[in-house]
Design an enzyme around this catalytic site. Structure first.
Site, short mmCIF file in Angstrom:
data_model
loop_
_atom_site.label_atom_id
_atom_site.label_comp_id
_atom_site.label_asym_id
_atom_site.label_seq_id
_atom_site.Cartn_x
_atom_site.Cartn_y
_atom_site.Cartn_z
CG HIS A 124 -1.97 -1.05 1.20
ND1 HIS A 124 -2.72 -1.40 2.30
CD2 HIS A 124 -2.41 -1.86 0.19
CE1 HIS A 124 -3.55 -2.37 1.99
NE2 HIS A 124 -3.38 -2.66 0.72
CG HIS A 362 -4.84 -6.56 4.33
ND1 HIS A 362 -3.84 -5.63 4.39
CD2 HIS A 362 -5.84 -6.09 5.12
CE1 HIS A 362 -4.20 -4.63 5.19
NE2 HIS A 362 -5.41 -4.89 5.66
CG HIS A 363 0.55 -10.14 4.29
ND1 HIS A 363 1.07 -10.50 5.52
CD2 HIS A 363 -0.15 -11.23 3.86
CE1 HIS A 363 0.73 -11.74 5.80
NE2 HIS A 363 -0.01 -12.20 4.82
CB CYS A 364 0.32 -3.27 3.77
SG CYS A 364 0.15 -2.77 5.48
CB ALA A 365 -0.38 -6.62 -0.55
#
Length: 406
Positions: A124, A362-365
């Site tokens: 992100h 979501h692992h900033c993705a």
């Protein structure tokens, strides 16, 4: 020197602790790496015996602190083979570095009708600043799509670039898939179209050497805390001619040449005009110690050890029933997976009960999660201090969860 994982582990105090009555297996270094005693001690020593505000101070402590800070800038420039230490800006981390470029270079160079290219695998931090810039100026954000194996559809690049492309912002290594993107060809293509290139190196610099001159990228950014250094400190590299043209983003002390209520303000030269206010000097000292630590070990030695460990992990994980792996066979640092239909949070909680720390979510993705049509993934990351025995514990833990949950 010969790489010894046992000697490396002895430098990291936290690795000797237990979690839930079991030895800690820390497989979350891609989120934030643990710190060796050398880093902890360097920062503590600075605060105990050497702390002072940097720049402008005439007294000895201030002069010494300033010299130490600028020596870290020089060390970091050597670490990524920049032409000059004055091409490096101290930032809070990768996220701030990208936002600095978007708000300084971006506001000055991207106009309505222009476009910026990113990829579907970005963190992100390398999506949202460009969305915000495009919304401000009326530019278009274009996306390189993914293949199911976690590599990029590079054949689409020729259709995405045009005379209005101002920037390619691309991750060096995916924080979810471990994909290492073929930067050389991508950077050459971008430059052929007159576009600049920003590389998010947050997941690359700890795994193998990075040479920004060889890459010929215009911007390269990474964080200290993933490189066994402190939180709150990172490096933004910008080619010197480009950096000197960029206007400041934040205003305040340290970044000015003159301030007048009647005649306005003039800026000091880069990189210091991008470092408003009192810097995180202790973090900078710790970053310097981290750079020295991995440099002494040798990044090529680290790369060789981690490659062997990754191959072993991928091989052993084949024995886990109903395990879905995401990403290519050739990868760096991370293994993202889901176990059957079980939510990643549940799997991660079970692993934590076994003393194994992995990242879930979501692992900033989120665009990447949407591509694979899953709400979340588990992610185990392998660092230079991880062992084959810890991989075995992960595999055994997943097999046990499968037996318990079905």
């Amino acid at each position: 020197m010969t790489f010894s994982v046992d000697k490396v582990r002895a430098d990291f105090p936290v690795l000797s602790r237990e979690v839930n009555g079991l030895p800690l297996a820390y497989l979350d270094s891609a989120a934030s790496a643990q710190k060796p005693s050398q880093v902890i001690d360097a920062e503590a020593e600075f605060y105990r015996h050497g702390y002072a505000a940097v720049h402008r101070g005439i007294h000895t402590l201030s002069a010494q602190a300033t010299e130490k800070m600028e020596n870290v800038r020089k060390r970091a420039s050597l670490f990524i083979n920049a032409r000059s230490a004055e091409e490096l800006v101290f930032v809070r981390g990768t996220t701030e570095g990208i936002n600095l470029v978007a708000n300084s270079w971006g506001n000055s160079n991207v106009r309505a009708g222009d476009n910026i290219i990113i990829s579907q695998m970005e963190h992100h931090a390398n999506i949202v600043p460009w969305q915000m810039l495009c919304a401000r100026v009326g530019a278009e954000l274009r996306v390189i799509p993914l293949n199911p194996d976690g590599t990029l559809q590079l054949e689409t690049l020729h259709t995405l670039f045009d005379e209005k492309t101002r920037l390619l912002a691309i991750t060096h290594v995916s924080n979810v898939l471990g994909t290492e993107n073929p930067l050389a060809g991508m950077i050459t293509l971008a430059h052929q179209h007159g576009a600049k290139v920003l590389v998010d190196g947050a997941q690359a610099v700890m795994h193998h050497p990075v040479d920004v001159q060889a890459l010929d990228c215009d911007f390269y950014v990474f964080s200290g805390h993933k490189l066994y250094g402190p939180t709150g400190i990172g490096i933004l590299y910008v080619k010197e001619a480009l950096l000197q043209e960029m206007p400041p983003w934040e205003g305040g002390g340290s970044m000015i040449a003159t301030v007048s209520l009647s005649e306005g303000t003039t800026w000091t030269k880069a990189p210091w005009r991008f470092e408003a206010g009192t810097p995180n000097t202790g973090g900078i000292i710790g970053l310097g110690a981290a750079l020295e630590y991995v440099s002494v070990l040798g990044l090529n030695n680290i790369a060789e050890y981690e490659l062997n460990l990754m191959h072993y992990a991928l091989s052993q994980l084949e024995s886990v029933p109903n395990l879905t792996l995401y990403g290519p066979q050739n990868r760096l640092g991370v293994i993202a997976f889901n176990l059957g239909k079980h939510h990643a949070y549940d799997v991660g909680s079970f692993l934590d009960n076994y003393g194994i720390a992995v990242r879930t979510g979501h692992h900033c993705a989120m665009p990447l999660m949407a591509y694979y049509n899953v709400p979340a993934m588990c992610r185990a990351s392998l660092a230079m201090y991880n062992t084959h025995e810890e991989v075995d514990r992960l595999v055994t833990g997943l097999q046990r969860i499968h037996r318990l949950l079905g």
